[in-house]
Design a protein around this motif. Structure first.
Motif, PDB file in Angstrom:
ATOM      1  N   LYS A  21       7.877   7.719  -5.923  1.00 49.28           N
ATOM      2  CA  LYS A  21       8.984   7.953  -5.691  1.00 49.28           C
ATOM      3  C   LYS A  21       9.862   8.924  -5.302  1.00 49.28           C
ATOM      4  CE  LYS A  21       9.635   2.914  -7.179  1.00 49.28           C
ATOM      5  NZ  LYS A  21      10.747   1.856  -7.785  1.00 49.28           N
ATOM      6  N   PRO A  22      10.840   9.342  -4.812  1.00 49.92           N
ATOM      7  CA  PRO A  22      11.181   8.812  -3.893  1.00 49.92           C
ATOM      8  C   PRO A  22      10.636   8.507  -2.640  1.00 49.92           C
ATOM      9  CG  PRO A  22      11.887  10.554  -3.920  1.00 49.92           C
ATOM     10  CD  PRO A  22      10.940  11.230  -5.169  1.00 49.92           C
ATOM     11  N   GLY A  23       9.566   9.080  -2.114  1.00 48.46           N
ATOM     12  CA  GLY A  23       8.595   8.865  -1.026  1.00 48.46           C
ATOM     13  C   GLY A  23       8.717   7.392  -0.673  1.00 48.46           C
ATOM     14  N   LYS A  24       8.384   7.215   1.072  1.00 52.01           N
ATOM     15  CA  LYS A  24       8.708   5.863   1.014  1.00 52.01           C
ATOM     16  C   LYS A  24       7.751   5.582   2.119  1.00 52.01           C
ATOM     17  CE  LYS A  24      11.762   3.121   0.852  1.00 52.01           C
ATOM     18  NZ  LYS A  24      13.987   1.928   0.863  1.00 52.01           N
ATOM     19  N   VAL A  25       6.800   4.669   2.180  1.00 52.16           N
ATOM     20  CA  VAL A  25       6.012   4.634   3.683  1.00 52.16           C
ATOM     21  C   VAL A  25       5.316   3.304   3.808  1.00 52.16           C
ATOM     22  CG1 VAL A  25       3.977   5.233   2.224  1.00 52.16           C
ATOM     23  CG2 VAL A  25       3.969   5.465   5.036  1.00 52.16           C
ATOM     24  N   GLY A  26       4.967   3.153   4.201  1.00 51.51           N
ATOM     25  CA  GLY A  26       4.735   1.324   5.020  1.00 51.51           C
ATOM     26  C   GLY A  26       6.060   0.642   5.419  1.00 51.51           C
ATOM     27  N   VAL A  27       5.924   0.913   5.414  1.00 55.24           N
ATOM     28  CA  VAL A  27       7.610   0.103   6.143  1.00 55.24           C
ATOM     29  C   VAL A  27       8.729   0.940   6.712  1.00 55.24           C
ATOM     30  CG1 VAL A  27       8.643  -1.683   3.549  1.00 55.24           C
ATOM     31  CG2 VAL A  27       9.163   1.630   4.229  1.00 55.24           C
ATOM     32  N   ALA A  44       0.612  -1.861   0.187  1.00 51.79           N
ATOM     33  CA  ALA A  44      -0.479  -0.250  -0.117  1.00 51.79           C
ATOM     34  C   ALA A  44       0.606   1.855  -0.117  1.00 51.79           C
ATOM     35  CB  ALA A  44      -0.682   0.317   1.659  1.00 51.79           C
ATOM     36  N   GLY A  45       1.856   1.353   0.546  1.00 46.11           N
ATOM     37  CA  GLY A  45       3.011   2.325   0.723  1.00 46.11           C
ATOM     38  C   GLY A  45       3.504   2.377   0.104  1.00 46.11           C
ATOM     39  N   GLU A  46       3.559   1.667  -1.488  1.00 50.76           N
ATOM     40  CA  GLU A  46       3.681   2.008  -2.725  1.00 50.76           C
ATOM     41  C   GLU A  46       3.239   2.726  -3.658  1.00 50.76           C
ATOM     42  OE1 GLU A  46       5.097  -1.828  -4.018  1.00 50.76           O
ATOM     43  OE2 GLU A  46       7.161  -1.502  -2.565  1.00 50.76           O
ATOM     44  N   LEU A  47       1.737   2.788  -3.041  1.00 52.61           N
ATOM     45  CA  LEU A  47       0.951   3.370  -4.218  1.00 52.61           C
ATOM     46  C   LEU A  47       0.720   4.252  -2.965  1.00 52.61           C
ATOM     47  CD1 LEU A  47      -1.375   3.414  -6.334  1.00 52.61           C
ATOM     48  CD2 LEU A  47      -3.269   2.400  -4.580  1.00 52.61           C
TER      49      LEU A  47
END
Length: 426
Positions: free
Chosen positions: A367-373, A360-363
């Protein structure tokens, strides 16, 4: 700087061995360390509680709350049941319910009155608390399609949730206008299915879909499609649609195409499950065979590498006919999906939990933002849960009991941690 120490850590992919310390600075995670000791700055000892990414739901209609079955059957347009300000108030309420359920993000799947985009502004300005949002706009359909085929003499002068547009040129213009108004995702109704009957498979011409996708991508937006029939699923993937909503006739060929294209898939099986349980599936084209097909294909898709997501048609339409309606916008309902999908043979709890975090974070953010990890450099959207969700996914459906903290952009927005959590300040 804040360090959360002595935590069981699910990092969006797996539970790491032992206990970990995670350090936040501003809105970012800056360190993940294999030590339970104190860090610099403020420190909170989680005493073995689970620290994990905040949950993200990827098919949400924030203002779909008071529309009733009676209104739908009467042909009333979705999104016009109340004035715009009241529809926005529903969205604000939904944001609160999401946070209290442990969801720090959502990907919109359509709304009326630019509710997603306006909520995003209000949250960014500190006016209301809320999750991270990937904003969607209206449903885009065509004249006399399955959403425009009720009582033509009652069509509104201003749109609710649905817009009806015809031809590639008009589609380009409406997509650009949706993006101008804050939409980061364009939602189309490409085919019938998943509770929307029609005498024909196709709901939108191929050149119209192509124009929408090309225009959206030129402006940096993604496209999601309500699509159920195999031929239309394959066409949408071929044309570059980013998110397949529902995909009732998905098979191995569709899965292969999704993997090759990097397409996201939101199966949203709770809605057809309820229709079948109520005995209402037949009139709207929902069958046990289609429902079981998706359940059978999910482990195949997971093994193949499809980025599957959680999210469903949460609303209020079943509120009066199902006791404890699992699709009502109530605290804990969104988290029930994890237990439901985790019970399907061939899917592991960690895989399903990854649908609502890493995938879900990849959606949710580009990029280059990153979330869900949980890793250095990722945005600090986190939750703390009493217990181990990998051992019992149903924990996530009981946030009032187990959700101890919600961190959004590095700031504590819900703090129910016990006084005994050994907090130290710099």
């Amino acid at each position: 700087m804040l360090t959360l120490t002595n935590a069981r850590l699910f990092d969006g992919r797996t539970t790491l061995p032992g206990r970990r310390s995670v350090t936040l600075e501003g809105d970012r995670i800056v360190a993940v360390e294999e030590r339970p000791g104190p860090g610099s700055g403020n420190t909170i000892d989680l005493a073995g509680m689970t620290l994990m990414p905040g949950l993200i739901t990827c098919h949400l209609h924030p203002d779909f709350y008071k529309f009733t079955l009676a209104e739908g059957m009467a042909g009333d347009p979705l999104g016009k049941e109340f004035p715009p300000g009241v529809m926005m108030a529903m969205g604000i309420r939904t944001c609160r319910v999401l946070l209290e359920s442990g969801f720090t993000g959502y990907v919109g799947a359509s709304c009326s009155n630019d509710v997603d985009a306006q909520l995003k502004i209000a949250i960014a300005e500190g006016i209301v608390p809320g999750p991270r949002i990937r904003a969607c706009g209206h449903h885009i359909g065509t004249t006399a399609d399955l959403n425009d085929s009720k009582k033509w003499w009652r069509r509104q002068q201003t749109p609710g949730t649905d817009l009806f547009v015809d031809g590639p040129d008009a589609m380009r213009k409406v997509v650009r206008e949706e993006i101008r108004r804050g939409a980061e995702t364009i939602k189309i109704f490409a085919s019938r299915g998943h509770g929307f009957p029609s005498p024909t498979i196709r709901n939108m011409a191929r050149d119209e879909i192509a124009a929408i996708v090309n225009t959206a991508h030129e402006r940096g937006a993604k496209v999601r499609a309500h699509v159920a029939d195999k031929a239309m699923i394959l066409e949408c993937i071929e044309l570059g649609v980013d998110i397949i909503d529902h995909g009732d006739e998905t098979d191995e060929a569709c899965i292969e195409a999704m993997v090759k294209a990097g397409t996201f898939w939101v199966p949203s099986l709770i809605y057809p499950k309820l229709l079948l349980e109520l005995g209402w599936g037949g009139p709207v084209g929902v069958t046990e065979a289609l429902y079981e097909n998706v359940r059978r294909m999910l482990p195949v898709a997971q093994k193949a590498g499809v980025r599957i997501l959680v999210g469903d048609d949460y609303s209020g339409v079943f509120r009066d006919v199902i006791k404890d309606d699992p699709l009502d916008h109530q605290v804990g309902c969104y988290g029930r999906e994890f237990g439901y999908y985790g019970a399907i043979e061939g899917l592991s709890p960690a895989e399903v939990l990854g649908w609502g975090t890493k995938n879900a974070g990849e959606l949710l953010v580009d990029k280059p933002g990153k979330v869900g990890v949980v890793e250095p450099g990722a945005l600090a959207d986190l939750i703390v849960v009493q217990g181990d969700p990998i051992s019992d996914l149903s924990l996530l459906s009981r946030p009032s009991q187990v959700l101890k903290a919600v961190i959004r952009d590095g700031a504590m927005v819900i703090d129910r941690l016990p006084p005994s959590s050994n907090r130290t300040a710099a």
